[in-house]
Scaffold this active site. Sequence first.
Site, mmCIF file in Angstrom:
data_model
loop_
_atom_site.group_PDB
_atom_site.id
_atom_site.type_symbol
_atom_site.label_atom_id
_atom_site.label_comp_id
_atom_site.label_asym_id
_atom_site.label_seq_id
_atom_site.Cartn_x
_atom_site.Cartn_y
_atom_site.Cartn_z
ATOM 1 N N ASN A 76 0.937 -1.182 0.048
ATOM 2 C CA ASN A 76 -0.071 0.016 0.094
ATOM 3 C C ASN A 76 0.868 1.180 -0.070
ATOM 4 O O ASN A 76 2.128 1.148 0.004
ATOM 5 C CB ASN A 76 -1.049 0.043 1.124
ATOM 6 C CG ASN A 76 -0.216 -0.166 2.536
ATOM 7 O OD1 ASN A 76 0.708 0.596 2.590
ATOM 8 N ND2 ASN A 76 -0.935 -0.641 3.580
ATOM 9 N N ASP B 149 -16.046 -1.764 6.214
ATOM 10 C CA ASP B 149 -14.560 -2.161 6.996
ATOM 11 C C ASP B 149 -13.643 -2.561 5.823
ATOM 12 O O ASP B 149 -13.642 -3.573 5.396
ATOM 13 C CB ASP B 149 -15.036 -2.971 7.931
ATOM 14 C CG ASP B 149 -14.163 -3.662 8.751
ATOM 15 O OD1 ASP B 149 -12.883 -3.055 8.723
ATOM 16 O OD2 ASP B 149 -14.176 -4.723 9.585
ATOM 17 N N ALA C 200 -9.802 -6.191 5.828
ATOM 18 C CA ALA C 200 -9.105 -7.343 4.979
ATOM 19 C C ALA C 200 -8.928 -7.229 3.624
ATOM 20 O O ALA C 200 -8.656 -7.993 2.879
ATOM 21 C CB ALA C 200 -10.196 -8.724 5.344
ATOM 22 N N ALA C 201 -9.074 -5.909 3.117
ATOM 23 C CA ALA C 201 -9.036 -5.621 1.756
ATOM 24 C C ALA C 201 -7.799 -5.807 1.090
ATOM 25 O O ALA C 201 -7.535 -6.381 0.154
ATOM 26 C CB ALA C 201 -9.450 -4.245 1.680
ATOM 27 N N GLY C 202 -6.676 -5.589 2.061
ATOM 28 C CA GLY C 202 -5.311 -5.804 1.556
ATOM 29 C C GLY C 202 -4.849 -7.257 1.187
ATOM 30 O O GLY C 202 -4.372 -7.718 0.023
ATOM 31 N N ASP C 203 -5.114 -8.011 2.207
ATOM 32 C CA ASP C 203 -5.148 -9.598 2.224
ATOM 33 C C ASP C 203 -5.869 -10.224 1.136
ATOM 34 O O ASP C 203 -5.389 -11.026 0.306
ATOM 35 C CB ASP C 203 -5.288 -10.212 3.531
ATOM 36 C CG ASP C 203 -4.004 -9.906 4.432
ATOM 37 O OD1 ASP C 203 -2.976 -9.476 4.184
ATOM 38 O OD2 ASP C 203 -4.247 -9.823 5.640
#
Length: 151
Positions: A30, A92, A95-98
Site C-alpha cells: 500500500n 470495513d 481484510a481488503a489488502g490481504d
Amino acid sequence: AVVSFTTIVKAPARVLPRALLEQIDVVIANETEVLVLTGADEVGVHTASVACRPLLEAGVETVITTLGKEGALVTSGAGASRVPGFKVRAIDTTAAGDTFAGAVACSLAEGNDIETAVCFGNAAAALSATHQGAQISMPTREEVDALVKAG
C-alpha cells in the site's frame, strides 16, 4: 515470487535487503508501505510510479501499489498503468489488502496478465470492504467474477 508486504513479510513495514528484493518478481504494497520500502517522500496516484523506482532498480520486476478506492498502480520497467477500483459502499477495509493479494496471486496462477490480475484483485478487495470483519468478509469466486463482469 509474488510478495505482499503485509501478508508475507508482515507489518510494520521495514526496509528489505537488496538480496531479497532481487529474488522477488512482484511486490504488492500500500502507499504507506511503499514509503517505507523506498524512502520516498510521497506516494499517491500520480507519484507511485516514481516512488517505486528504487524497488525496480533493486531487481523487483513489478510493483503493485494499492491505492484504496482509487484502485492500484502497476509499475514495471515497461512503465506504469493504473487499474481503476470498483465503487462500493465500504463498511470495513480490515481484510481488503490481504484479499487483494490473494486474488492477484490466484489470477496470475491462472495465467492472466498483470492488469487482469490486478482488476480481479481490486474487485475482490472492494467486495471484502462491504462487510464487517476479516475472514468473513472475503468474497467468493462467483461474487468477484460477477463484479468484474459488471465493470
